[in-house]
Design a protein around this motif. Structure first.
Motif, mmCIF file in Angstrom:
data_model
loop_
_atom_site.group_PDB
_atom_site.id
_atom_site.type_symbol
_atom_site.label_atom_id
_atom_site.label_comp_id
_atom_site.label_asym_id
_atom_site.label_seq_id
_atom_site.Cartn_x
_atom_site.Cartn_y
_atom_site.Cartn_z
ATOM 1 N N VAL A 43 0.859 -1.185 0.000
ATOM 2 C CA VAL A 43 0.000 0.000 0.000
ATOM 3 C C VAL A 43 0.898 1.239 0.000
ATOM 4 C CG1 VAL A 43 -1.978 -1.098 1.113
ATOM 5 C CG2 VAL A 43 -0.181 -0.091 2.524
ATOM 6 N N PRO A 44 0.381 2.401 -0.450
ATOM 7 C CA PRO A 44 1.203 3.611 -0.504
ATOM 8 C C PRO A 44 1.678 4.037 0.888
ATOM 9 C CG PRO A 44 -0.810 3.875 -1.795
ATOM 10 C CD PRO A 44 -0.979 2.638 -0.988
ATOM 11 N N TYR A 45 2.889 4.598 0.918
ATOM 12 C CA TYR A 45 3.385 5.121 2.195
ATOM 13 C C TYR A 45 2.614 6.375 2.568
ATOM 14 C CZ TYR A 45 6.251 7.461 5.622
ATOM 15 O OH TYR A 45 6.663 8.117 6.757
ATOM 16 N N TYR A 46 2.637 7.364 1.661
ATOM 17 C CA TYR A 46 1.933 8.622 1.951
ATOM 18 C C TYR A 46 0.426 8.403 1.883
ATOM 19 C CZ TYR A 46 6.492 10.807 1.391
ATOM 20 O OH TYR A 46 7.813 11.149 1.541
ATOM 21 N N GLY A 47 -0.260 8.852 2.872
ATOM 22 C CA GLY A 47 -1.717 8.759 2.888
ATOM 23 C C GLY A 47 -2.254 7.509 3.555
ATOM 24 N N VAL A 48 -1.478 6.415 3.572
ATOM 25 C CA VAL A 48 -1.965 5.168 4.150
ATOM 26 C C VAL A 48 -1.076 4.703 5.306
ATOM 27 C CG1 VAL A 48 -2.537 2.745 3.717
ATOM 28 C CG2 VAL A 48 -3.053 4.464 1.978
ATOM 29 N N VAL A 49 0.179 4.422 5.007
ATOM 30 C CA VAL A 49 1.085 3.897 6.031
ATOM 31 C C VAL A 49 1.554 5.003 6.981
ATOM 32 C CG1 VAL A 49 3.334 2.810 6.450
ATOM 33 C CG2 VAL A 49 1.825 1.937 4.657
ATOM 34 N N GLU A 50 1.885 6.165 6.422
ATOM 35 C CA GLU A 50 2.450 7.235 7.248
ATOM 36 C C GLU A 50 1.548 7.632 8.420
ATOM 37 O OE1 GLU A 50 4.786 11.420 6.549
ATOM 38 O OE2 GLU A 50 2.915 11.100 5.430
ATOM 39 N N PRO A 51 0.256 7.910 8.212
ATOM 40 C CA PRO A 51 -0.574 8.309 9.357
ATOM 41 C C PRO A 51 -0.678 7.230 10.427
ATOM 42 C CG PRO A 51 -1.915 7.971 7.395
ATOM 43 C CD PRO A 51 -0.504 7.966 6.938
ATOM 44 N N ILE A 52 -0.629 5.971 10.042
ATOM 45 C CA ILE A 52 -0.699 4.900 11.039
ATOM 46 C C ILE A 52 0.610 4.813 11.812
ATOM 47 C CG2 ILE A 52 -0.939 2.400 11.348
ATOM 48 C CD1 ILE A 52 -2.886 2.383 9.043
ATOM 49 N N LEU A 53 1.739 5.007 11.127
ATOM 50 C CA LEU A 53 3.029 5.019 11.825
ATOM 51 C C LEU A 53 3.092 6.167 12.833
ATOM 52 C CD1 LEU A 53 5.591 4.181 8.975
ATOM 53 C CD2 LEU A 53 4.813 2.681 10.828
ATOM 54 N N ILE A 54 2.586 7.312 12.441
ATOM 55 C CA ILE A 54 2.566 8.461 13.358
ATOM 56 C C ILE A 54 1.713 8.141 14.582
ATOM 57 C CG2 ILE A 54 1.769 10.839 13.621
ATOM 58 C CD1 ILE A 54 2.517 11.297 10.683
ATOM 59 N N GLN A 55 0.566 7.517 14.353
ATOM 60 C CA GLN A 55 -0.319 7.149 15.455
ATOM 61 C C GLN A 55 0.356 6.137 16.385
ATOM 62 O OE1 GLN A 55 -4.278 5.948 14.227
ATOM 63 N NE2 GLN A 55 -4.491 4.620 16.005
ATOM 64 N N LEU A 56 1.039 5.143 15.811
ATOM 65 C CA LEU A 56 1.734 4.138 16.618
ATOM 66 C C LEU A 56 2.893 4.760 17.397
ATOM 67 C CD1 LEU A 56 1.832 1.142 14.084
ATOM 68 C CD2 LEU A 56 0.395 1.340 16.127
ATOM 69 N N ARG A 57 3.545 5.707 16.758
ATOM 70 C CA ARG A 57 4.657 6.389 17.429
ATOM 71 C C ARG A 57 4.139 7.249 18.581
ATOM 72 N NH1 ARG A 57 7.518 10.624 13.783
ATOM 73 N NH2 ARG A 57 5.623 11.740 14.413
ATOM 74 N N ASP A 58 3.055 7.960 18.370
ATOM 75 C CA ASP A 58 2.476 8.787 19.425
ATOM 76 C C ASP A 58 1.979 7.937 20.594
ATOM 77 O OD1 ASP A 58 3.027 10.978 17.879
ATOM 78 O OD2 ASP A 58 0.968 11.232 17.138
ATOM 79 N N SER A 59 1.572 6.705 20.292
ATOM 80 C CA SER A 59 1.114 5.798 21.346
ATOM 81 C C SER A 59 2.276 5.040 21.983
ATOM 82 C CB SER A 59 0.099 4.794 20.776
ATOM 83 O OG SER A 59 -1.012 5.454 20.216
ATOM 84 N N ARG A 60 3.503 5.349 21.534
ATOM 85 C CA ARG A 60 4.735 4.740 22.047
ATOM 86 C C ARG A 60 4.781 3.222 21.833
ATOM 87 N NH1 ARG A 60 5.960 8.138 27.668
ATOM 88 N NH2 ARG A 60 5.892 10.220 26.687
#
Length: 438
Positions: free
Chosen positions: A55-72
């Motif tokens: 799946v595309p990084y921008y728009g799909v993977v990136e927001p989920i990675l940010i969310q996982l990072r914010d949740s530590r």
């Protein structure tokens, strides 16, 4: 008109999802996949994660990675200005969350597509969009020796989209005919690696039965498309005596906790051939009854291990093939449900010669009519043996094996034909068994 319909079917390309709002599955499925991947690998680069999930990084993977990072649950351990190059490492909390996802399923691979997306893709590439005419069928059967009348029977049967019953003696090319029928459909189709249904994963792509198209062979793979799909040649799935009713439904792996699609689902867009019909561990009537609804409604109903029924498309040609007498398998009422019954008979002497010549040229063995006539007269007619389409290949392969063993160029002599025939037409009578000491 047929060419235009075929072209439209062959040019279909599933569009690439742009963001989490337009992707067809719940983002938590992607989150689970990312954490399972990272639990196994510990450290991954952002663009590698996107590549694994297709799946595309921008728009799909990136927001989920940010969310996982914010949740530590994950953390950036190395990175520069480009977010795609960030190196992520899973945290202890992330491993704990990943284990929760592993309890649901251990599936690792491309992100699944929704059942709705699968339905649309099958419909867009449906066999109903293709009309096989005489020229297309003749082109597909080029190089195959057969009775000319066969094409006039196969053509309407193929266009009907119904089942075909091929019957006749063994070794006369019933499987080859089915393969050429699928070849007449032409083109390549997209099939998903996996689909998601009611929170369950069903793996559809089959590395053994599906032939994937290399990127350089199709222009559609050069641009943007939904990479969760694989571009494959129209499939032909062949099953024999091993077929059971259980393998015609979703196959649940209790350890991996995801499903394998049944044979007929993998055959969508192509053909499903039940070879050696009548030799399965399932009664022929039971097996035929299984296809009444799919053939009439063009949908199939599969069952999750929870008991929930799932409706999936049924877009394929079913071919039954047997060397048994059809009347010994099912009664006339059942045979009437199979609209097209086509006999595949033994080749004539002329056709037998033509087959021998084709095989000889393909294997680099000298050909002469006299060689074939000698074999037919001495080892076939004099013993009352019927000619079979497979015999030229089998006999010549035996001779080639002998030539390789002796270190000589492939050639055919009367002595070699005699030896090959003696090895091929073995009679396992009581005397042979006694000679073998059994």
């Amino acid at each position: 008109m047929a060419q235009e319909l075929f072209a439209n079917a062959s040019l279909f390309t599933p569009p690439e999802p742009e963001n989490l709002e337009t992707i067809d599955i719940n983002p938590t499925i992607i989150e689970g996949l990312i954490l399972r991947f990272m639990h196994i690998n510990t450290t991954m680069v952002a663009h590698e994660i996107a590549a694994e999930l297709c799946v595309p990084y921008y728009g799909v993977v990136e927001p989920i990675l940010i969310q996982l990072r914010d949740s530590r649950l994950i953390e950036v351990t190395r990175g520069d200005m480009a977010a795609m190059s960030y190196v992520y490492t899973i945290s202890d909390a992330g491993r704990a969350r990943a284990m929760q996802y592993f309890e649901q399923t251990t599936y690792i691979g491309p992100a699944p597509v929704s059942l709705e997306s699968y339905n649309r893709v099958v419909a867009a590439q449906s066999l109903k969009n293709i009309t096989v005419n005489s020229d297309r069928l003749r082109e597909a059967f080029d190089g195959l020796v057969f009775d000319e009348g066969i094409l006039e029977k196969i053509g309407p049967a193929v266009n009907s989209g119904r089942s075909i019953f091929l019957y006749g003696p063994p070794g006369n090319g019933k499987t080859s005919i089915c393969e050429r029928i699928v070849q007449s459909f032409g083109g390549a189709i997209f099939t998903p690696y996996a689909i998601e249904v009611k929170g369950q994963i069903i793996k559809v792509f089959d590395e053994f039965n599906h032939v994937q198209i290399p990127p350089e062979e199709d222009m559609r793979l050069q641009g943007k498309y939904d990479r969760r799909f694989r571009l494959i040649r129209r499939p032909i799935i062949i099953v024999g005596g091993e077929l059971t009713m259980e393998t015609l439904d979703l196959i649940w792996n209790n350890e991996a906790r995801f499903y394998e699609a049944p044979f007929q689902m993998k055959a969508n867009g192509g053909a499903f051939m039940v070879d050696d019909f009548g030799r399965q561990r399932v009664e022929p009537k039971t097996l035929l009854n299984r296809w009444i609804v799919p053939l009439e409604k063009r949908v199939d109903f599969l069952t999750l291990h929870t008991g929930t029924k799932v409706e999936v498309p049924f877009d394929e040609l079913i071919v039954f093939s047997t060397n048994l007498n059809p009347k010994d398998l099912v009664d006339d009422a059942f045979l009437r449900r199979i609209r097209y019954k086509i006999p595949i008979n033994d080749p004539s002497h002329e056709h037998f010669r033509a087959i021998w010549k084709i095989v000889s040229e393909a294997k680099g063995v000298p050909y002469a009519d006299e060689v074939v006539d000698y074999f037919v007269e001495k080892h076939m007619r004099s013993h009352g043996r019927p000619l079979r389409g497979c015999q030229p290949r089998d006999i010549l392969e035996n001779i080639i094996d002998v030539c390789r063993y002796k270190g000589v160029e492939p050639t055919v002599t009367a002595e070699m034909l005699d030896d090959a025939a003696q090895a091929y037409f073995v009679k396992f009578d009581d005397m042979n068994y006694k000679m073998l000491g059994t």
